[in-house]
Design a protein around this motif. Sequence first.
Motif, PDB file in Angstrom:
ATOM      1  N   ILE A 217       7.311  87.988 -19.885  1.00  0.00           N
ATOM      2  CA  ILE A 217       7.007  89.317 -19.372  1.00  0.00           C
ATOM      3  C   ILE A 217       6.673  90.228 -20.544  1.00  0.00           C
ATOM      4  CG2 ILE A 217       9.495  89.879 -19.342  1.00  0.00           C
ATOM      5  CD1 ILE A 217       8.888  91.662 -16.872  1.00  0.00           C
ATOM      6  N   GLY A 218       5.587  90.957 -20.387  1.00  0.00           N
ATOM      7  CA  GLY A 218       5.202  91.912 -21.393  1.00  0.00           C
ATOM      8  C   GLY A 218       6.014  93.191 -21.300  1.00  0.00           C
ATOM      9  N   ARG A 219       5.867  94.030 -22.298  1.00  0.00           N
ATOM     10  CA  ARG A 219       6.645  95.250 -22.313  1.00  0.00           C
ATOM     11  C   ARG A 219       6.319  96.139 -21.112  1.00  0.00           C
ATOM     12  NH1 ARG A 219      10.187  97.694 -25.311  1.00  0.00           N
ATOM     13  NH2 ARG A 219      10.300  99.976 -25.298  1.00  0.00           N
ATOM     14  N   GLY A 220       5.070  96.059 -20.663  1.00  0.00           N
ATOM     15  CA  GLY A 220       4.656  96.860 -19.513  1.00  0.00           C
ATOM     16  C   GLY A 220       4.949  96.216 -18.172  1.00  0.00           C
ATOM     17  N   GLY A 221       5.454  94.987 -18.197  1.00  0.00           N
ATOM     18  CA  GLY A 221       5.851  94.331 -16.955  1.00  0.00           C
ATOM     19  C   GLY A 221       4.927  93.227 -16.475  1.00  0.00           C
ATOM     20  N   THR A 222       3.860  92.963 -17.188  1.00  0.00           N
ATOM     21  CA  THR A 222       2.984  91.852 -16.801  1.00  0.00           C
ATOM     22  C   THR A 222       3.726  90.529 -16.977  1.00  0.00           C
ATOM     23  OG1 THR A 222       1.038  93.087 -17.506  1.00  0.00           O
ATOM     24  CG2 THR A 222       0.789  90.712 -17.240  1.00  0.00           C
ATOM     25  N   THR A 223       3.634  89.681 -15.961  1.00  0.00           N
ATOM     26  CA  THR A 223       4.383  88.428 -15.986  1.00  0.00           C
ATOM     27  C   THR A 223       3.461  87.230 -15.854  1.00  0.00           C
ATOM     28  OG1 THR A 223       4.716  88.482 -13.589  1.00  0.00           O
ATOM     29  CG2 THR A 223       6.429  89.493 -14.956  1.00  0.00           C
ATOM     30  N   ASN A 224       3.928  86.098 -16.339  1.00  0.00           N
ATOM     31  CA  ASN A 224       3.301  84.837 -15.991  1.00  0.00           C
ATOM     32  C   ASN A 224       4.380  83.761 -15.946  1.00  0.00           C
ATOM     33  OD1 ASN A 224       2.896  85.133 -19.021  1.00  0.00           O
ATOM     34  ND2 ASN A 224       2.483  82.960 -18.735  1.00  0.00           N
ATOM     35  N   TYR A 225       4.126  82.763 -15.109  1.00  0.00           N
ATOM     36  CA  TYR A 225       5.108  81.727 -14.799  1.00  0.00           C
ATOM     37  C   TYR A 225       4.499  80.336 -14.917  1.00  0.00           C
ATOM     38  CZ  TYR A 225       7.787  85.493 -12.558  1.00  0.00           C
ATOM     39  OH  TYR A 225       8.488  86.644 -12.288  1.00  0.00           O
ATOM     40  N   ALA A 226       5.340  79.387 -15.226  1.00  0.00           N
ATOM     41  CA  ALA A 226       4.954  77.996 -15.118  1.00  0.00           C
ATOM     42  C   ALA A 226       4.735  77.675 -13.637  1.00  0.00           C
ATOM     43  CB  ALA A 226       6.029  77.088 -15.686  1.00  0.00           C
TER      44      ALA A 226
ATOM     45  N   SER B 282       5.537  75.202 -11.993  1.00  0.00           N
ATOM     46  CA  SER B 282       6.686  74.532 -11.387  1.00  0.00           C
ATOM     47  C   SER B 282       7.763  75.497 -10.892  1.00  0.00           C
ATOM     48  CB  SER B 282       7.307  73.551 -12.383  1.00  0.00           C
ATOM     49  OG  SER B 282       7.730  74.235 -13.551  1.00  0.00           O
ATOM     50  N   VAL B 283       7.710  76.754 -11.340  1.00  0.00           N
ATOM     51  CA  VAL B 283       8.755  77.699 -10.938  1.00  0.00           C
ATOM     52  C   VAL B 283       8.213  78.863 -10.112  1.00  0.00           C
ATOM     53  CG1 VAL B 283      10.052  77.096 -13.008  1.00  0.00           C
ATOM     54  CG2 VAL B 283       8.683  79.191 -12.982  1.00  0.00           C
ATOM     55  N   LYS B 284       6.903  78.932  -9.951  1.00  0.00           N
ATOM     56  CA  LYS B 284       6.316  80.036  -9.180  1.00  0.00           C
ATOM     57  C   LYS B 284       6.897  80.082  -7.778  1.00  0.00           C
ATOM     58  CE  LYS B 284       1.868  80.486 -11.540  1.00  0.00           C
ATOM     59  NZ  LYS B 284       0.406  80.257 -11.465  1.00  0.00           N
ATOM     60  N   GLY B 285       7.265  81.278  -7.357  1.00  0.00           N
ATOM     61  CA  GLY B 285       7.831  81.456  -6.030  1.00  0.00           C
ATOM     62  C   GLY B 285       9.325  81.221  -5.963  1.00  0.00           C
ATOM     63  N   ARG B 286       9.895  80.670  -7.020  1.00  0.00           N
ATOM     64  CA  ARG B 286      11.347  80.413  -7.043  1.00  0.00           C
ATOM     65  C   ARG B 286      12.060  81.241  -8.110  1.00  0.00           C
ATOM     66  NH1 ARG B 286      13.239  75.556  -8.473  1.00  0.00           N
ATOM     67  NH2 ARG B 286      11.498  75.078  -9.870  1.00  0.00           N
ATOM     68  N   PHE B 287      11.417  81.446  -9.232  1.00  0.00           N
ATOM     69  CA  PHE B 287      12.018  82.181 -10.348  1.00  0.00           C
ATOM     70  C   PHE B 287      11.346  83.549 -10.475  1.00  0.00           C
ATOM     71  CE2 PHE B 287      13.357  78.313 -13.176  1.00  0.00           C
ATOM     72  CZ  PHE B 287      14.018  77.759 -12.080  1.00  0.00           C
ATOM     73  N   THR B 288      12.136  84.521 -10.906  1.00  0.00           N
ATOM     74  CA  THR B 288      11.613  85.860 -11.162  1.00  0.00           C
ATOM     75  C   THR B 288      12.129  86.352 -12.503  1.00  0.00           C
ATOM     76  OG1 THR B 288      11.567  86.373  -8.791  1.00  0.00           O
ATOM     77  CG2 THR B 288      11.452  88.222 -10.329  1.00  0.00           C
ATOM     78  N   ILE B 289      11.201  86.752 -13.364  1.00  0.00           N
ATOM     79  CA  ILE B 289      11.589  87.318 -14.653  1.00  0.00           C
ATOM     80  C   ILE B 289      11.490  88.834 -14.568  1.00  0.00           C
ATOM     81  CG2 ILE B 289       9.254  87.183 -15.642  1.00  0.00           C
ATOM     82  CD1 ILE B 289      10.604  86.448 -18.335  1.00  0.00           C
ATOM     83  N   SER B 290      12.418  89.508 -15.204  1.00  0.00           N
ATOM     84  CA  SER B 290      12.399  90.961 -15.249  1.00  0.00           C
ATOM     85  C   SER B 290      13.018  91.410 -16.568  1.00  0.00           C
ATOM     86  CB  SER B 290      13.155  91.564 -14.058  1.00  0.00           C
ATOM     87  OG  SER B 290      14.518  91.145 -14.069  1.00  0.00           O
ATOM     88  N   ARG B 291      12.851  92.693 -16.871  1.00  0.00           N
ATOM     89  CA  ARG B 291      13.406  93.201 -18.117  1.00  0.00           C
ATOM     90  C   ARG B 291      13.837  94.645 -17.951  1.00  0.00           C
ATOM     91  NH1 ARG B 291       8.843  92.911 -22.581  1.00  0.00           N
ATOM     92  NH2 ARG B 291      10.213  94.308 -23.749  1.00  0.00           N
ATOM     93  N   ASP B 292      14.776  95.022 -18.787  1.00  0.00           N
ATOM     94  CA  ASP B 292      15.236  96.403 -18.868  1.00  0.00           C
ATOM     95  C   ASP B 292      15.013  96.833 -20.317  1.00  0.00           C
ATOM     96  OD1 ASP B 292      16.680  98.784 -19.172  1.00  0.00           O
ATOM     97  OD2 ASP B 292      18.181  98.189 -17.703  1.00  0.00           O
ATOM     98  N   ASN B 293      13.963  97.595 -20.551  1.00  0.00           N
ATOM     99  CA  ASN B 293      13.613  97.972 -21.921  1.00  0.00           C
ATOM    100  C   ASN B 293      14.683  98.848 -22.558  1.00  0.00           C
ATOM    101  OD1 ASN B 293      11.206  96.529 -21.873  1.00  0.00           O
ATOM    102  ND2 ASN B 293      10.039  98.280 -21.083  1.00  0.00           N
ATOM    103  N   ALA B 294      15.334  99.665 -21.775  1.00  0.00           N
ATOM    104  CA  ALA B 294      16.371 100.538 -22.321  1.00  0.00           C
ATOM    105  C   ALA B 294      17.564  99.733 -22.848  1.00  0.00           C
ATOM    106  CB  ALA B 294      16.833 101.523 -21.262  1.00  0.00           C
ATOM    107  N   LYS B 295      17.769  98.570 -22.250  1.00  0.00           N
ATOM    108  CA  LYS B 295      18.897  97.725 -22.646  1.00  0.00           C
ATOM    109  C   LYS B 295      18.461  96.535 -23.489  1.00  0.00           C
ATOM    110  CE  LYS B 295      21.653  98.782 -18.528  1.00  0.00           C
ATOM    111  NZ  LYS B 295      22.344  98.220 -17.338  1.00  0.00           N
ATOM    112  N   ASN B 296      17.156  96.444 -23.787  1.00  0.00           N
ATOM    113  CA  ASN B 296      16.633  95.296 -24.545  1.00  0.00           C
ATOM    114  C   ASN B 296      17.118  93.978 -23.947  1.00  0.00           C
ATOM    115  OD1 ASN B 296      15.021  96.609 -26.381  1.00  0.00           O
ATOM    116  ND2 ASN B 296      16.541  96.628 -28.020  1.00  0.00           N
ATOM    117  N   THR B 297      16.999  93.891 -22.642  1.00  0.00           N
ATOM    118  CA  THR B 297      17.519  92.740 -21.923  1.00  0.00           C
ATOM    119  C   THR B 297      16.437  92.151 -21.035  1.00  0.00           C
ATOM    120  OG1 THR B 297      19.750  93.662 -21.939  1.00  0.00           O
ATOM    121  CG2 THR B 297      19.300  91.923 -20.338  1.00  0.00           C
ATOM    122  N   VAL B 298      16.390  90.829 -20.990  1.00  0.00           N
ATOM    123  CA  VAL B 298      15.489  90.121 -20.093  1.00  0.00           C
ATOM    124  C   VAL B 298      16.338  89.240 -19.189  1.00  0.00           C
ATOM    125  CG1 VAL B 298      15.088  88.239 -21.739  1.00  0.00           C
ATOM    126  CG2 VAL B 298      13.425  88.677 -19.918  1.00  0.00           C
ATOM    127  N   TYR B 299      15.903  89.140 -17.939  1.00  0.00           N
ATOM    128  CA  TYR B 299      16.625  88.373 -16.926  1.00  0.00           C
ATOM    129  C   TYR B 299      15.719  87.287 -16.360  1.00  0.00           C
ATOM    130  CZ  TYR B 299      19.321  92.722 -17.030  1.00  0.00           C
ATOM    131  OH  TYR B 299      20.038  93.828 -17.430  1.00  0.00           O
TER     132      TYR B 299
END
Length: 115
Positions: free
Chosen positions: A51-60, A62-79
């Motif tokens: 995931i980019g800083r602006g929120g653009t995502t891309n997935y393998a 094999s995981v599309k539709g099952r996994f979701t990536i997200s981030r909290d820039n204020a916390k420097n955290t990715v999920y």
Amino acid sequence: QVQLVESGGGLVQPGGSLRLSCVVSGSPFSVNTMGWYRQAPGKQRELVARIGRGGTTNYADSVKGRFTISRDNAKNTVYLQMNSLNPEDTAVYYCNVYIVLTEYWGQGTQVIVSS
């Protein structure tokens, strides 16, 4: 000293869910791309999602539709929210980030999908 600390791995039954987290600390600069890779026994490390800083995502595929990536820039955290897990998802999952032009890796967290 930049540090990446991952958490959330573990043992889960097929069809179950897990949520991975990765906290980045120690950098005076903004974190750019954040992502997750995984490495299964005997296989090469592969990109799971990023995931980019602006929120653009891309997935393998094999995981599309099952996994979701997200981030909290204020916390420097990715999920990474992982649903509908299957045994093929078993691997060590690594957090990966870019800060300026430097790449950093976490120590990895084990995910085991088994009944």
